[in-house]
Design an enzyme around this catalytic site. Structure first.
Site, PDB file in Angstrom:
ATOM      1  N   ARG A   1      34.884  52.557  52.596  1.00 20.55           N
ATOM      2  CA  ARG A   1      33.426  52.654  52.482  1.00 20.55           C
ATOM      3  C   ARG A   1      32.717  52.950  53.800  1.00 20.55           C
ATOM      4  O   ARG A   1      31.722  53.667  53.827  1.00 20.55           O
ATOM      5  CB  ARG A   1      32.875  51.335  51.933  1.00 20.55           C
ATOM      6  CG  ARG A   1      33.194  51.173  50.495  1.00 20.55           C
ATOM      7  CD  ARG A   1      32.713  49.866  49.960  1.00 20.55           C
ATOM      8  NE  ARG A   1      33.066  49.807  48.551  1.00 20.55           N
ATOM      9  CZ  ARG A   1      32.881  48.758  47.783  1.00 20.55           C
ATOM     10  NH1 ARG A   1      32.337  47.670  48.270  1.00 20.55           N
ATOM     11  NH2 ARG A   1      33.227  48.787  46.528  1.00 20.55           N
TER      12      ARG A   1
ATOM     13  N   GLY B   1      34.833  46.103  38.968  1.00 18.31           N
ATOM     14  CA  GLY B   1      35.881  45.253  38.437  1.00 18.31           C
ATOM     15  C   GLY B   1      36.539  44.375  39.474  1.00 18.31           C
ATOM     16  O   GLY B   1      35.991  44.143  40.551  1.00 18.31           O
TER      17      GLY B   1
ATOM     18  N   GLU C   1      40.380  52.674  42.762  1.00 20.28           N
ATOM     19  CA  GLU C   1      39.217  52.653  43.661  1.00 20.28           C
ATOM     20  C   GLU C   1      39.678  52.996  45.070  1.00 20.28           C
ATOM     21  O   GLU C   1      40.878  52.965  45.375  1.00 20.28           O
ATOM     22  CB  GLU C   1      38.501  51.297  43.609  1.00 20.28           C
ATOM     23  CG  GLU C   1      37.634  51.166  42.353  1.00 20.28           C
ATOM     24  CD  GLU C   1      36.667  49.998  42.375  1.00 20.28           C
ATOM     25  OE1 GLU C   1      36.616  49.269  43.375  1.00 20.28           O
ATOM     26  OE2 GLU C   1      35.953  49.823  41.368  1.00 20.28           O
TER      27      GLU C   1
ATOM     28  N   TYR D   1      25.618  41.453  38.652  1.00 13.91           N
ATOM     29  CA  TYR D   1      25.442  42.909  38.790  1.00 13.91           C
ATOM     30  C   TYR D   1      26.735  43.645  39.140  1.00 13.91           C
ATOM     31  O   TYR D   1      26.733  44.870  39.266  1.00 13.91           O
ATOM     32  CB  TYR D   1      24.373  43.212  39.854  1.00 13.91           C
ATOM     33  CG  TYR D   1      23.012  42.725  39.415  1.00 13.91           C
ATOM     34  CD1 TYR D   1      22.238  43.486  38.549  1.00 13.91           C
ATOM     35  CD2 TYR D   1      22.531  41.489  39.816  1.00 13.91           C
ATOM     36  CE1 TYR D   1      21.011  43.033  38.108  1.00 13.91           C
ATOM     37  CE2 TYR D   1      21.300  41.020  39.378  1.00 13.91           C
ATOM     38  CZ  TYR D   1      20.544  41.797  38.525  1.00 13.91           C
ATOM     39  OH  TYR D   1      19.338  41.338  38.078  1.00 13.91           O
TER      40      TYR D   1
ATOM     41  N   ASP E   1      20.743  31.836  52.082  1.00 12.19           N
ATOM     42  CA  ASP E   1      20.232  30.459  52.202  1.00 12.19           C
ATOM     43  C   ASP E   1      21.319  29.462  52.613  1.00 12.19           C
ATOM     44  O   ASP E   1      21.095  28.606  53.475  1.00 12.19           O
ATOM     45  CB  ASP E   1      19.633  29.981  50.867  1.00 12.19           C
ATOM     46  CG  ASP E   1      18.520  30.878  50.365  1.00 12.19           C
ATOM     47  OD1 ASP E   1      18.007  31.692  51.153  1.00 12.19           O
ATOM     48  OD2 ASP E   1      18.164  30.760  49.182  1.00 12.19           O
TER      49      ASP E   1
ATOM     50  N   HIS F   1      27.419  50.258  51.180  1.00 17.19           N
ATOM     51  CA  HIS F   1      28.037  51.001  50.083  1.00 17.19           C
ATOM     52  C   HIS F   1      27.506  52.428  50.132  1.00 17.19           C
ATOM     53  O   HIS F   1      26.297  52.637  50.241  1.00 17.19           O
ATOM     54  CB  HIS F   1      27.699  50.348  48.740  1.00 17.19           C
ATOM     55  CG  HIS F   1      28.604  50.781  47.637  1.00 17.19           C
ATOM     56  ND1 HIS F   1      28.590  52.060  47.137  1.00 17.19           N
ATOM     57  CD2 HIS F   1      29.572  50.124  46.960  1.00 17.19           C
ATOM     58  CE1 HIS F   1      29.509  52.156  46.190  1.00 17.19           C
ATOM     59  NE2 HIS F   1      30.124  50.992  46.062  1.00 17.19           N
TER      60      HIS F   1
ATOM     61  N   ARG G   1      35.751  45.312  53.804  1.00 24.05           N
ATOM     62  CA  ARG G   1      36.253  44.764  52.543  1.00 24.05           C
ATOM     63  C   ARG G   1      36.847  45.861  51.675  1.00 24.05           C
ATOM     64  O   ARG G   1      36.216  46.894  51.452  1.00 24.05           O
ATOM     65  CB  ARG G   1      35.118  44.088  51.782  1.00 24.05           C
ATOM     66  CG  ARG G   1      35.534  43.602  50.408  1.00 24.05           C
ATOM     67  CD  ARG G   1      34.415  42.857  49.738  1.00 24.05           C
ATOM     68  NE  ARG G   1      33.352  43.728  49.297  1.00 24.05           N
ATOM     69  CZ  ARG G   1      33.148  44.083  48.029  1.00 24.05           C
ATOM     70  NH1 ARG G   1      33.946  43.657  47.081  1.00 24.05           N
ATOM     71  NH2 ARG G   1      32.130  44.857  47.707  1.00 24.05           N
TER      72      ARG G   1
ATOM     73  N   GLU H   1      32.043  52.527  42.928  1.00 25.14           N
ATOM     74  CA  GLU H   1      33.106  53.333  43.502  1.00 25.14           C
ATOM     75  C   GLU H   1      34.077  53.826  42.431  1.00 25.14           C
ATOM     76  O   GLU H   1      34.762  54.838  42.596  1.00 25.14           O
ATOM     77  CB  GLU H   1      33.870  52.425  44.455  1.00 25.14           C
ATOM     78  CG  GLU H   1      34.718  53.109  45.430  1.00 25.14           C
ATOM     79  CD  GLU H   1      34.793  52.235  46.661  1.00 25.14           C
ATOM     80  OE1 GLU H   1      34.237  52.635  47.678  1.00 25.14           O
ATOM     81  OE2 GLU H   1      35.375  51.161  46.582  1.00 25.14           O
TER      82      GLU H   1
ATOM     83  N   GLU I   1      30.966  34.813  48.636  1.00 31.71           N
ATOM     84  CA  GLU I   1      30.426  35.734  49.642  1.00 31.71           C
ATOM     85  C   GLU I   1      29.800  35.022  50.840  1.00 31.71           C
ATOM     86  O   GLU I   1      29.735  35.583  51.935  1.00 31.71           O
ATOM     87  CB  GLU I   1      29.403  36.679  48.979  1.00 31.71           C
ATOM     88  CG  GLU I   1      29.080  37.874  49.850  1.00 31.71           C
ATOM     89  CD  GLU I   1      28.269  38.948  49.146  1.00 31.71           C
ATOM     90  OE1 GLU I   1      28.347  39.066  47.908  1.00 31.71           O
ATOM     91  OE2 GLU I   1      27.556  39.673  49.856  1.00 31.71           O
TER      92      GLU I   1
ATOM     93  N   SER J   1      25.551  29.597  41.118  1.00 33.92           N
ATOM     94  CA  SER J   1      26.104  29.809  39.775  1.00 33.92           C
ATOM     95  C   SER J   1      26.606  31.237  39.621  1.00 33.92           C
ATOM     96  O   SER J   1      26.593  31.801  38.537  1.00 33.92           O
ATOM     97  CB  SER J   1      25.044  29.493  38.722  1.00 33.92           C
ATOM     98  OG  SER J   1      23.877  30.263  38.974  1.00 33.92           O
ATOM     99  N   GLY J   2      27.026  31.856  40.742  1.00 32.41           N
ATOM    100  CA  GLY J   2      27.781  33.102  40.667  1.00 32.41           C
ATOM    101  C   GLY J   2      29.225  32.732  40.356  1.00 32.41           C
ATOM    102  O   GLY J   2      29.538  31.555  40.094  1.00 32.41           O
TER     103      GLY J   2
ATOM    104  N   HIS K   1      25.428  46.179  51.240  1.00 34.38           N
ATOM    105  CA  HIS K   1      26.062  45.771  49.986  1.00 34.38           C
ATOM    106  C   HIS K   1      26.723  44.400  50.055  1.00 34.38           C
ATOM    107  O   HIS K   1      26.544  43.582  49.168  1.00 34.38           O
ATOM    108  CB  HIS K   1      27.107  46.827  49.630  1.00 34.38           C
ATOM    109  CG  HIS K   1      27.797  46.606  48.328  1.00 34.38           C
ATOM    110  ND1 HIS K   1      27.108  46.474  47.149  1.00 34.38           N
ATOM    111  CD2 HIS K   1      29.117  46.501  48.012  1.00 34.38           C
ATOM    112  CE1 HIS K   1      27.972  46.301  46.154  1.00 34.38           C
ATOM    113  NE2 HIS K   1      29.190  46.297  46.656  1.00 34.38           N
TER     114      HIS K   1
END
Ligand SMILES: Cc1cc2nc3c(=O)[nH]c(=O)nc-3n(C[C@H](O)[C@H](O)[C@H](O)COP(=O)(O)OP(=O)(O)OC[C@H]3O[C@@H](n4cnc5c(N)ncnc54)[C@H](O)[C@@H]3O)c2cc1C
Length: 519
Positions: A280, A49, A114, A45, A209, A230, A373, A250, A362, A13-14, A338
């Site tokens: 990064r 953006g 960024e 979290y 998982d 990160h 990335r 960032e 992800e 549910s992301g 990260h």
């Protein structure tokens, strides 16, 4: 064991799972499963953006170029084109759902800068973009009559035979019971695995998982050596909601924050002409080098223009809770794990190498990020490929194949105590951070691999019915740790997020060569 049926079964549910669920046609029954409450996710979290080429100065070609350059000859050009082009439509959908991205005083969208972006292209909601997106999408989800939500249910195993997926077995953490879910299509949107490292920015349930389940079912897993660190996190004195390290986005560097060492020197320019705005991996390694000489490294936001508190309220508040006032003092930082760049291999519509099994977000490796990335491309990827999965699933016909029989409810043969589960997890996290982290050597990776394989054998056959999720997460983290380590041993060069002290240079003969594993 109870058996239920559905057209579409989604894990996660992301943002990836939510966009997929909301894009499935209304005439299909959907079950959306989440192992925590709906908001438990990395998405919640996300701070900085979403990258999107929508400003007047920008275009999709520039966004594509930046993404490909950051991926260092491992990103798939066609996939990146899809990302940057369709990303514009998905952002418009999000605005349509009700996400209010920040605007400037002329009521135009405000695009932030960024690292490694050639234009200002980050749309944001202050520094709580993920939280805002989750809230809007969950509200929308709850309106849908065709979607059943199962919180606190854990993906136990996928039901697959002959490279065809029939659904999954799920475990209800509240009642300790299992259910077989037969489904016409199954979608994994289970996020990353940052918890495999001792220092990380991820939510507590980020334990790989879905990736482990797909691997155990025979899917191909790709590019696991690329785990992005990160550069700017603070170490919290006390864990908060299971989180030990708090990320400082960032975006603060895009807005003028600088990085200095104990003597106040902006040392990053010794490593890259872009200084604080270098990619990064470069910034993380440079900071680690500095720390290894015994110095401390600080992020200094005190000289930033504008109202720091208003621009970054969540960062300001969280640092204050940790006793740090970002408007007054530079804050000590450390690079932490990260983002999982590799994952379950999928095609451009999100289908894995197993029929009717899809992955997005992800946990998937569709080919956007390559070796590294580009900041804020992740939320965009979740939306673009989550939507594409739904479009593909909407067109599927009914499956008439017969599902294999499933074993009876799992019994506790050998009890593994909660104490042993936590100790083993801590040991794994510590070894992964020290030996398969930002800088790697063959010897230390081989030792780590041996330890993981031995430990996996030791816990084989054990179980803990009461603390099922904790036990299963450990099992999955060991699987992820093994895949990262084996992939990192295999890639004999340094590229992007993968750096080997014994092979410090890039090997151009490995351009577009991927590391893949199948069980
Ligand atoms: C602190 C932080 C800041 C970030 N900032 C940004 C940013 O500014 N911009 C950006 O683009 N990216 C950012 N990222 C990365 C981005 O947030 C994530 O990559 C993205 O949100 C992943 O979304 P997802 O839907 O794939 O997975 P998640 O959002 O992690 O969701 C995973 C879901 O799967 C469920 N799940 C997992 N395992 C199981 C199981 N066994 N059974 C049932 N359900 C399960 C979980 O409960 C959860 O609902 C940030 C990440 C972090 C951690």
């Amino acid at each position: 064991m109870e058996t239920i049926k559905t057209d579409v079964l989604i894990f996660g549910s992301g943002v990836a799972g939510l966009i997929t669920a909301l894009s499935i046609s209304n005439d299909k029954n959907v079950i959306l499963v989440s192992k925590a409450r709906l908001r438990g996710s990395n998405t919640y979290y996300a701070q900085g953006g979403v990258a999107v080429a929508l400003s007047d100065l920008d275009n999709v070609e520039k966004h594509k170029k930046d993404t490909l350059e950051t991926g260092i000859h491992l990103s798939d050009e066609e996939i990146v084109s899809i990302l940057v082009t369709e990303g514009r439509d998905r952002i418009k959908d999000l605005i349509g759902y009700g996400v209010n991205f920040d605007k400037n005083s002329s009521a135009q969208y405000e695009f932030r800068q960024e690292a490694a972006h050639s234009e200002r292209r980050i749309l944001h909601v202050a520094d709580k973009t993920g939280n805002s997106i989750e809230n809007v999408l969950i509200k929308e989800l709850k309106k849908r009559k065709n979607i059943v939500i199962l919180e606190k249910h854990f993906l136990e195993e996928l039901i697959c035979r002959d490279e065809f997926c029939f659904g999954a077995v799920i475990y209800n953490s509240l009642t300790s019971t299992e259910t077989i879910v037969h489904s016409n299509s199954t979608i994994l949107a289970t996020g990353g695995a940052g918890q495999v490292y001792e220092k990380n920015t991820n939510w507590i349930g980020s334990t790989g998982d879905g990736l482990a389940a797909a691997y155990n079912a025979g899917a191909i897993i790709r590019d696991m050596e690329f785990y992005q660190f990160h550069p700017t996190a603070i170490q919290l004195k006390k864990k908060r909601r299971g989180i030990k390290n708090f990320l400082i986005s960032e975006a603060v560097r895009g807005e003028g924050a600088i990085i200095v060492n104990s003597t106040g020197e902006r040392f990053l320019f010794q490593y890259d002409h872009r200084g604080e705005l270098a990619p990064r991996d470069i910034v993380s390694r440079a900071i680690l080098n500095e720390i290894e000489t015994g110095a401390n490294v600080y992020l200094d936001l005190t000289k930033m223009e504008g109202n720091v508190k208003a621009k970054f309220p969540v960062i300001y508040r969280n640092c204050l809770k940790a006793g740090l006032d970002i408007t007054v003092d530079p804050i000590q930082i450390v690079p932490v794990a990260h983002y999982m760049i590799g994952g379950i291999l999928t095609d451009k519509d999100g289908e894995t190498t197993i029929n009717r099994l899809y992955a997005c977000g992800e946990c998937a490796c569709v080919g956007v990020h390559g070796a590294n990335r580009l900041a804020s491309n992740s939320l965009l990827e979740c939306m673009v490929f989550g939507y594409r999965v739904a479009q593909s699933v909407n067109k599927l016909s009914k499956n008439n194949k017969k599902s294999p029989l499933i074993k009876q409810q799992k019994q506790e043969r050998e009890h593994m105590s909660l104490y042993t589960i936590f100790n083993t997890k801590n040991e794994l996290q510590s070894r992964m951070y020290r030996f398969v982290g930002i800088k790697r050597t063959l010897k230390s990776m081989q030792n780590t691999l041996l330890w993981i394989q031995k430990t996996t054998k030791t816990i084989d056959g054990s179980f803990n019915k009461k603390y099922y999720a904790q036990f299963k997460e450990l099992d999955n983290l060991l699987c992820v740790g093994e895949l990262i380590t084996r992939s990192a041993i295999e890639r004999k060069e340094s590229r992007g997020a993968h750096f080997r002290i014994d092979y410090p240079e890039i090997d151009n003969s490995l351009d577009y060569i991927h590391t893949s594993f199948v069980k």
